[in-house]
Design a protein around this motif. Structure first.
Motif, short mmCIF file in Angstrom:
data_model
loop_
_atom_site.label_atom_id
_atom_site.label_comp_id
_atom_site.label_asym_id
_atom_site.label_seq_id
_atom_site.Cartn_x
_atom_site.Cartn_y
_atom_site.Cartn_z
N ASN A 24 29.15 21.10 29.05
CA ASN A 24 29.96 21.34 29.92
C ASN A 24 29.61 21.37 31.31
OD1 ASN A 24 32.34 22.69 28.24
ND2 ASN A 24 30.77 23.55 27.23
N ALA A 75 34.92 18.57 28.28
CA ALA A 75 34.30 19.98 27.84
C ALA A 75 34.98 20.41 26.55
CB ALA A 75 34.93 20.86 29.03
N LYS A 76 33.97 20.60 25.78
CA LYS A 76 34.33 21.30 24.46
C LYS A 76 34.79 22.59 24.00
CE LYS A 76 32.61 16.83 22.42
NZ LYS A 76 32.77 16.41 23.70
N GLN A 78 34.14 26.49 26.79
CA GLN A 78 34.20 26.96 28.08
C GLN A 78 32.99 28.11 28.17
OE1 GLN A 78 37.52 28.95 29.40
NE2 GLN A 78 36.46 29.31 31.53
#
Length: 154
Positions: A24, A75-76, A78
């Motif tokens: 991220n 982004a996988k 948060q």
């Protein structure tokens, strides 16, 4: 659970946390792209040519949206804001204030000196600051997040 198994489990949790943090992080190309878009947009506006302002505004909007979308799509998961803490917040805030101060101060100084294209000339060091400082800020934030205890506040 014996101590060796506990240590291995903690190492696995740390490794997974590092993967999440790295997955991220804002990539270096993002900062350069934003800097180039800022210079291009500022020059278009400062040209005071309506057609160039229109083209520059549309190009900036599309470029910014595309750049942000590319970062968001990669982004996988948060990262929780509490992971960066007050130290991370202050680093981001300080980075922003320094760049804004440089841009505004330099722009006003150049305009007072009667230099042509003062905003465009002032945004160039800001763009350079983003390109160089952005990746360094992200490196600091990654190190900061990795240094946090595994059992954070809930």
């Amino acid at each position: 659970m014996d101590p060796i198994d506990a240590e291995l489990a903690l190492a696995e949790v740390r490794a997974r946390r590092s993967q999440v943090i790295d997955a991220n992080s804002i990539p270096s190309w993002f900062w350069r792209a934003i800097g180039v878009l800022m210079v291009m947009f500022t020059a278009a506006v400062e040209s005071r040519r309506p057609w160039l302002v229109a083209i520059g505004s549309v190009a900036y909007g599309i470029g910014l949206a595309t750049t942000i979308l590319l970062v968001v799509r990669q982004a996988k998961v948060q990262v929780r804001p509490s992971l960066i803490g007050i130290e991370g917040f202050l680093a981001i805030f300080g980075f922003t204030i320094v760049l804004v101060g440089i841009g505004v101060g330099l722009g006003l100084g150049l305009e007072a000196a009667g230099v042509g294209w003062p905003a465009t000339l002032a945004v160039i060091p800001v763009a350079f600051g983003l390109a160089v400082g952005g990746p360094r800020l992200m490196g600091f934030l990654r190190r900061l997040m990795r240094s946090r205890p595994l059992a954070g506040d809930r």
